[in-house]
Design a protein around this motif. Structure first.
Motif, PDB file in Angstrom:
ATOM      1  N   PRO A  51     -40.118  42.541  -6.742  1.00  0.00           N
ATOM      2  CA  PRO A  51     -40.091  41.778  -5.449  1.00  0.00           C
ATOM      3  C   PRO A  51     -39.151  42.308  -4.551  1.00  0.00           C
ATOM      4  O   PRO A  51     -38.141  43.079  -4.755  1.00  0.00           O
ATOM      5  CB  PRO A  51     -39.605  40.430  -5.940  1.00  0.00           C
ATOM      6  CG  PRO A  51     -39.056  40.698  -7.189  1.00  0.00           C
ATOM      7  CD  PRO A  51     -39.781  41.921  -7.602  1.00  0.00           C
ATOM      8  N   THR A  52     -39.541  42.064  -3.179  1.00  0.00           N
ATOM      9  CA  THR A  52     -38.521  42.575  -1.955  1.00  0.00           C
ATOM     10  C   THR A  52     -37.450  41.607  -1.861  1.00  0.00           C
ATOM     11  O   THR A  52     -37.369  40.287  -2.196  1.00  0.00           O
ATOM     12  CB  THR A  52     -39.166  42.862  -0.649  1.00  0.00           C
ATOM     13  OG1 THR A  52     -39.912  41.495  -0.051  1.00  0.00           O
ATOM     14  CG2 THR A  52     -40.421  43.687  -0.837  1.00  0.00           C
ATOM     15  N   PHE A  53     -36.461  41.957  -0.941  1.00  0.00           N
ATOM     16  CA  PHE A  53     -35.344  41.004  -0.914  1.00  0.00           C
ATOM     17  C   PHE A  53     -35.884  39.721  -0.093  1.00  0.00           C
ATOM     18  O   PHE A  53     -35.658  38.566  -0.129  1.00  0.00           O
ATOM     19  CB  PHE A  53     -34.216  41.662   0.098  1.00  0.00           C
ATOM     20  CG  PHE A  53     -33.100  40.794   0.246  1.00  0.00           C
ATOM     21  CD1 PHE A  53     -32.141  40.175  -0.938  1.00  0.00           C
ATOM     22  CD2 PHE A  53     -32.650  40.193   1.545  1.00  0.00           C
ATOM     23  CE1 PHE A  53     -31.064  39.386  -0.754  1.00  0.00           C
ATOM     24  CE2 PHE A  53     -31.710  39.385   1.733  1.00  0.00           C
ATOM     25  CZ  PHE A  53     -30.806  38.990   0.514  1.00  0.00           C
ATOM     26  N   GLN A  54     -36.741  39.955   0.807  1.00  0.00           N
ATOM     27  CA  GLN A  54     -37.517  39.152   1.868  1.00  0.00           C
ATOM     28  C   GLN A  54     -38.325  37.953   0.722  1.00  0.00           C
ATOM     29  O   GLN A  54     -37.949  36.849   1.046  1.00  0.00           O
ATOM     30  CB  GLN A  54     -38.601  39.632   2.667  1.00  0.00           C
ATOM     31  CG  GLN A  54     -39.139  38.513   3.660  1.00  0.00           C
ATOM     32  CD  GLN A  54     -37.905  37.697   4.429  1.00  0.00           C
ATOM     33  OE1 GLN A  54     -36.739  38.276   4.842  1.00  0.00           O
ATOM     34  NE2 GLN A  54     -38.118  36.398   4.702  1.00  0.00           N
ATOM     35  N   ASP A  55     -38.972  38.374  -0.342  1.00  0.00           N
ATOM     36  CA  ASP A  55     -39.436  37.456  -1.474  1.00  0.00           C
ATOM     37  C   ASP A  55     -38.439  36.562  -1.891  1.00  0.00           C
ATOM     38  O   ASP A  55     -38.578  35.527  -2.262  1.00  0.00           O
ATOM     39  CB  ASP A  55     -40.032  38.405  -2.249  1.00  0.00           C
ATOM     40  CG  ASP A  55     -41.394  39.259  -2.028  1.00  0.00           C
ATOM     41  OD1 ASP A  55     -42.141  38.640  -0.933  1.00  0.00           O
ATOM     42  OD2 ASP A  55     -41.678  40.288  -2.425  1.00  0.00           O
ATOM     43  N   PHE A  56     -37.349  37.034  -2.387  1.00  0.00           N
ATOM     44  CA  PHE A  56     -36.311  36.291  -2.966  1.00  0.00           C
ATOM     45  C   PHE A  56     -35.737  35.167  -1.940  1.00  0.00           C
ATOM     46  O   PHE A  56     -35.519  33.956  -2.178  1.00  0.00           O
ATOM     47  CB  PHE A  56     -35.048  37.307  -3.498  1.00  0.00           C
ATOM     48  CG  PHE A  56     -33.930  36.421  -3.889  1.00  0.00           C
ATOM     49  CD1 PHE A  56     -34.079  35.766  -5.143  1.00  0.00           C
ATOM     50  CD2 PHE A  56     -32.849  36.473  -3.045  1.00  0.00           C
ATOM     51  CE1 PHE A  56     -33.153  35.076  -5.705  1.00  0.00           C
ATOM     52  CE2 PHE A  56     -31.611  35.917  -3.634  1.00  0.00           C
ATOM     53  CZ  PHE A  56     -31.901  35.150  -4.960  1.00  0.00           C
ATOM     54  N   ILE A  57     -35.638  35.758  -0.681  1.00  0.00           N
ATOM     55  CA  ILE A  57     -35.015  34.768   0.470  1.00  0.00           C
ATOM     56  C   ILE A  57     -35.892  33.662   0.456  1.00  0.00           C
ATOM     57  O   ILE A  57     -35.611  32.461   0.740  1.00  0.00           O
ATOM     58  CB  ILE A  57     -34.776  35.369   1.730  1.00  0.00           C
ATOM     59  CG1 ILE A  57     -33.818  36.392   1.685  1.00  0.00           C
ATOM     60  CG2 ILE A  57     -34.580  34.476   2.901  1.00  0.00           C
ATOM     61  CD1 ILE A  57     -32.326  35.976   1.147  1.00  0.00           C
ATOM     62  N   GLU A  58     -37.444  34.017   0.547  1.00  0.00           N
ATOM     63  CA  GLU A  58     -38.277  32.864   0.853  1.00  0.00           C
ATOM     64  C   GLU A  58     -38.325  31.828  -0.282  1.00  0.00           C
ATOM     65  O   GLU A  58     -38.585  30.605  -0.181  1.00  0.00           O
ATOM     66  CB  GLU A  58     -39.744  33.596   0.963  1.00  0.00           C
ATOM     67  CG  GLU A  58     -39.712  34.414   2.328  1.00  0.00           C
ATOM     68  CD  GLU A  58     -41.258  35.176   2.502  1.00  0.00           C
ATOM     69  OE1 GLU A  58     -42.088  34.829   1.615  1.00  0.00           O
ATOM     70  OE2 GLU A  58     -41.209  35.926   3.497  1.00  0.00           O
ATOM     71  N   PHE A  59     -38.304  32.518  -1.572  1.00  0.00           N
ATOM     72  CA  PHE A  59     -38.198  31.716  -2.865  1.00  0.00           C
ATOM     73  C   PHE A  59     -37.124  30.840  -2.693  1.00  0.00           C
ATOM     74  O   PHE A  59     -37.083  29.517  -3.028  1.00  0.00           O
ATOM     75  CB  PHE A  59     -38.097  32.455  -4.105  1.00  0.00           C
ATOM     76  CG  PHE A  59     -37.979  31.836  -5.349  1.00  0.00           C
ATOM     77  CD1 PHE A  59     -38.985  31.071  -5.880  1.00  0.00           C
ATOM     78  CD2 PHE A  59     -36.741  31.517  -5.815  1.00  0.00           C
ATOM     79  CE1 PHE A  59     -38.752  30.408  -7.221  1.00  0.00           C
ATOM     80  CE2 PHE A  59     -36.487  30.754  -6.827  1.00  0.00           C
ATOM     81  CZ  PHE A  59     -37.508  30.045  -7.712  1.00  0.00           C
ATOM     82  N   MET A  60     -35.928  31.339  -2.325  1.00  0.00           N
ATOM     83  CA  MET A  60     -34.652  30.177  -2.112  1.00  0.00           C
ATOM     84  C   MET A  60     -34.769  29.192  -1.038  1.00  0.00           C
ATOM     85  O   MET A  60     -34.190  28.098  -1.444  1.00  0.00           O
ATOM     86  CB  MET A  60     -33.344  31.136  -1.926  1.00  0.00           C
ATOM     87  CG  MET A  60     -33.050  32.133  -3.162  1.00  0.00           C
ATOM     88  SD  MET A  60     -32.685  31.213  -4.766  1.00  0.00           S
ATOM     89  CE  MET A  60     -30.771  30.780  -4.576  1.00  0.00           C
ATOM     90  N   GLN A  61     -35.542  29.630  -0.074  1.00  0.00           N
ATOM     91  CA  GLN A  61     -35.736  28.702   1.020  1.00  0.00           C
ATOM     92  C   GLN A  61     -36.744  27.435   0.514  1.00  0.00           C
ATOM     93  O   GLN A  61     -36.437  26.329   0.904  1.00  0.00           O
ATOM     94  CB  GLN A  61     -36.226  29.222   2.275  1.00  0.00           C
ATOM     95  CG  GLN A  61     -35.160  30.171   2.870  1.00  0.00           C
ATOM     96  CD  GLN A  61     -35.601  30.933   3.967  1.00  0.00           C
ATOM     97  OE1 GLN A  61     -37.014  31.082   4.049  1.00  0.00           O
ATOM     98  NE2 GLN A  61     -35.000  31.506   4.896  1.00  0.00           N
ATOM     99  N   ASN A  62     -37.684  27.906  -0.329  1.00  0.00           N
ATOM    100  CA  ASN A  62     -38.489  26.832  -0.743  1.00  0.00           C
ATOM    101  C   ASN A  62     -38.254  26.368  -2.026  1.00  0.00           C
ATOM    102  O   ASN A  62     -38.783  25.183  -2.345  1.00  0.00           O
ATOM    103  CB  ASN A  62     -39.920  27.602  -1.013  1.00  0.00           C
ATOM    104  CG  ASN A  62     -40.631  28.291   0.174  1.00  0.00           C
ATOM    105  OD1 ASN A  62     -40.451  27.674   1.379  1.00  0.00           O
ATOM    106  ND2 ASN A  62     -41.297  29.368   0.001  1.00  0.00           N
ATOM    107  N   ASN A  63     -37.150  26.555  -2.566  1.00  0.00           N
ATOM    108  CA  ASN A  63     -36.680  26.131  -3.803  1.00  0.00           C
ATOM    109  C   ASN A  63     -35.186  25.853  -3.747  1.00  0.00           C
ATOM    110  O   ASN A  63     -34.260  26.437  -4.420  1.00  0.00           O
ATOM    111  CB  ASN A  63     -36.806  26.824  -5.231  1.00  0.00           C
ATOM    112  CG  ASN A  63     -38.355  26.796  -5.332  1.00  0.00           C
ATOM    113  OD1 ASN A  63     -39.112  25.972  -5.925  1.00  0.00           O
ATOM    114  ND2 ASN A  63     -39.158  28.078  -4.866  1.00  0.00           N
ATOM    115  N   PRO A  64     -34.546  24.799  -3.021  1.00  0.00           N
ATOM    116  CA  PRO A  64     -33.439  24.606  -2.506  1.00  0.00           C
ATOM    117  C   PRO A  64     -32.527  24.314  -4.016  1.00  0.00           C
ATOM    118  O   PRO A  64     -33.202  23.806  -4.845  1.00  0.00           O
ATOM    119  CB  PRO A  64     -33.192  23.430  -1.668  1.00  0.00           C
ATOM    120  CG  PRO A  64     -34.463  22.786  -1.741  1.00  0.00           C
ATOM    121  CD  PRO A  64     -35.639  23.706  -2.271  1.00  0.00           C
ATOM    122  N   PRO A  65     -31.274  24.688  -4.051  1.00  0.00           N
ATOM    123  CA  PRO A  65     -30.452  24.314  -5.073  1.00  0.00           C
ATOM    124  C   PRO A  65     -30.593  22.699  -5.624  1.00  0.00           C
ATOM    125  O   PRO A  65     -30.488  22.065  -4.727  1.00  0.00           O
ATOM    126  CB  PRO A  65     -28.962  24.663  -4.719  1.00  0.00           C
ATOM    127  CG  PRO A  65     -29.277  25.779  -3.700  1.00  0.00           C
ATOM    128  CD  PRO A  65     -30.469  25.285  -3.108  1.00  0.00           C
TER     129      PRO A  65
END
Length: 70
Positions: A51-65
Motif C-alpha cells: 500500500p502507498t502512504f496515501q492508502d494509509f492516510i485514507e485509512f486513518m481518516q476513515n477510521n479515527p482513533p
C-alpha cells in the motif's frame, strides 16, 4: 508475550494487542495498534504491491482513533 496479552484481554483485537505489545502502560488504542490493524485488514503481505502512504492516510481518516479506553 503476545499470548499473555491476549489471555488478559476480555475482547482481544489487533489494535488492542498491538497497542499493549508496544507499551503495556497504554490505556487507549495507540497509533501502533491502528497501523497493525491497517496492515492486517489490507493483508499487504499477500498483495504484489504494498500500500502507498496515501492508502494509509485514507485509512486513518476513515477510521479515527478510539476515544474510549479498553
Amino acid at each position: 508475550m503476545v499470548k499473555r496479552i491476549i489471555e488478559r484481554l476480555e475482547n482481544p483485537t489487533i489494535e488492542k494487542i498491538g497497542t499493549l505489545y508496544n507499551s503495556l502502560a497504554k490505556e487507549k488504542i495507540a497509533g501502533y495498534g491502528r497501523i497493525l490493524k491497517y496492515y492486517y485488514e489490507e493483508q499487504s503481505w499477500l498483495k504484489p504491491k504494498p500500500p502507498t502512504f496515501q492508502d494509509f492516510i485514507e485509512f486513518m481518516q476513515n477510521n479515527p482513533p478510539s476515544t474510549k479506553g479498553f
